[in-house]
Write an enzyme that holds these catalytic residues in place. Sequence first.
Site, PDB file in Angstrom:
ATOM      1  CG  HIS A  29      -1.758  -1.214   1.365  1.00 18.85           C
ATOM      2  ND1 HIS A  29      -2.888  -1.484   0.643  1.00 18.85           N
ATOM      3  CD2 HIS A  29      -1.561  -2.298   2.175  1.00 18.85           C
ATOM      4  CE1 HIS A  29      -3.382  -2.654   0.998  1.00 18.85           C
ATOM      5  NE2 HIS A  29      -2.592  -3.174   1.920  1.00 18.85           N
TER       6      HIS A  29
ATOM      7  CB  SER B  81      12.677  22.267 -15.128  1.00 22.57           C
ATOM      8  OG  SER B  81      11.747  23.324 -15.211  1.00 22.57           O
TER       9      SER B  81
ATOM     10  CE  LYS C 225      11.433  19.055 -10.882  1.00 24.98           C
ATOM     11  NZ  LYS C 225      10.289  19.404 -11.754  1.00 24.98           N
TER      12      LYS C 225
ATOM     13  CD  GLU D  70       8.187  11.824 -15.242  1.00 25.48           C
ATOM     14  OE1 GLU D  70       8.151  12.596 -16.238  1.00 25.48           O
ATOM     15  OE2 GLU D  70       8.306  12.236 -14.075  1.00 25.48           O
TER      16      GLU D  70
END
Length: 460
Positions: free
Chosen positions: A155, A276, A282, A289
């Site tokens: 979980h 970024s 970043k 992804e």
Amino acid sequence: MKLWSGRFSSDTDALVDELNASITFDKRLYKEDIAGSIAHAGMLGDQGIIEKSEAGKIIAALNDILADIEAGKFEFSLQDEDIHMSVEAELTRRIGDAGKRLHTARSRNDQVALDFRLHLKKEIENIRDAALAMMSVLLDIAGKNTETIMPAYTHLQRAQPTTFAHHMMAYANMLRRDVTRLEDCLARMDECPLGSGALTGTTYPIDRRSVARKLGFARITENSLDGVSDRDYAVELLSGLSILMMHLSRFAEEIILWCSWEFKFIELSDAYSTGSSIMPQKKNPDIAELVRGKTGRVYGSLMGLLTVMKGLPLAYNKDMQEDKEQVFDAVDTVKKVLPVFTAMLATMAVKPDNMRRAASEGFINATDCADYLVKKGLPFRDAYTVIGKLVHHCIDNGQTLEALTLETYKAFSPLFEGDVFDAVRLENCVGLRNVPGGPSAESVRAQLDSVAKFLKERTK
């Protein structure tokens, strides 16, 4: 003039030609199409269906066409409709009537079924090899991290202690199943459909088995209707690729989490990260992804082909032309994803201290503490209740199980003794789980040996 124009009194509309043509995407089957034609021509000559001299002339011209295509000297035309008609039309232009004899005892239906199977056989082997390469990298990472303690999650909550090696071997086992699924698919599709004709075979005395052997098939298809209309192998391959991508997507999700500041269990190489346009601090896990996103693309190909096939009567229907783009796109996607993902894993930095720090929080040794009481004679459910109260006490007082005094332990159960501190030590929690499949170093080494054997059996 189209090869099938004899039946028609007028040309097809230009828009129909554009919709009907598949040459824009099936031209990638040129090698398989020419290989199948060479084998077919040789068989026609051997069987006396055409003159051997004509068969030789056809084969020589086909090899010349192959060389021209690979040299970039061949122009594919929309007027030729598909790769089969394109090659045959060029063959006839080069050698005249002899070229027209090639299609004797053959249909485009069994021809395309042959080309597609030949092509996918090679692609399955390519994808399998790429998956094996990833397994090898996982094996290397795991071998270096058998003592790297980290929290395992359920979980997405810290659950029990494990090691990074144990975690990596979970993915290695997923990939092992992916490899065997691909191998199973390959074994089932290893049938030559050539000789099925349009749908009911042919009256010519062909030798289907000799053609199958020349083309490297294990056997021939046993039913001509099924031979031209079967696309189970394409659906099965898309299913296998979808499961493979699902595994990679799950892995990608964990990579994304692990390289965040909230976890910082790993750091990805700059070569496999992006920045970024506005936030200079970043470092984004865009490769992971993209893998996660492209999984949906492969799923779409599977659902697309299943939908195409679901209502088709036997035998061939033009709907089945939609199989190529679905499968080609999925195959191309997986072939792009696997090497990049593998390289991303091979170059990532593991952060053992951060993993160990996370493992020391969240009471992931609570089950071991309960097992301690069970070994002292307390029923598990009673032990479970005791440890639940003990954890509640720790939370209220900002403590951990390792930091409690023996006096505090005894306040919750007189069964606690000094050896409880060994029982809740994370290294022991992992080491004592020395069951097959468990996270102990000895168990993980057995898993490493098993996967290493699997890889060695498939090393070329």
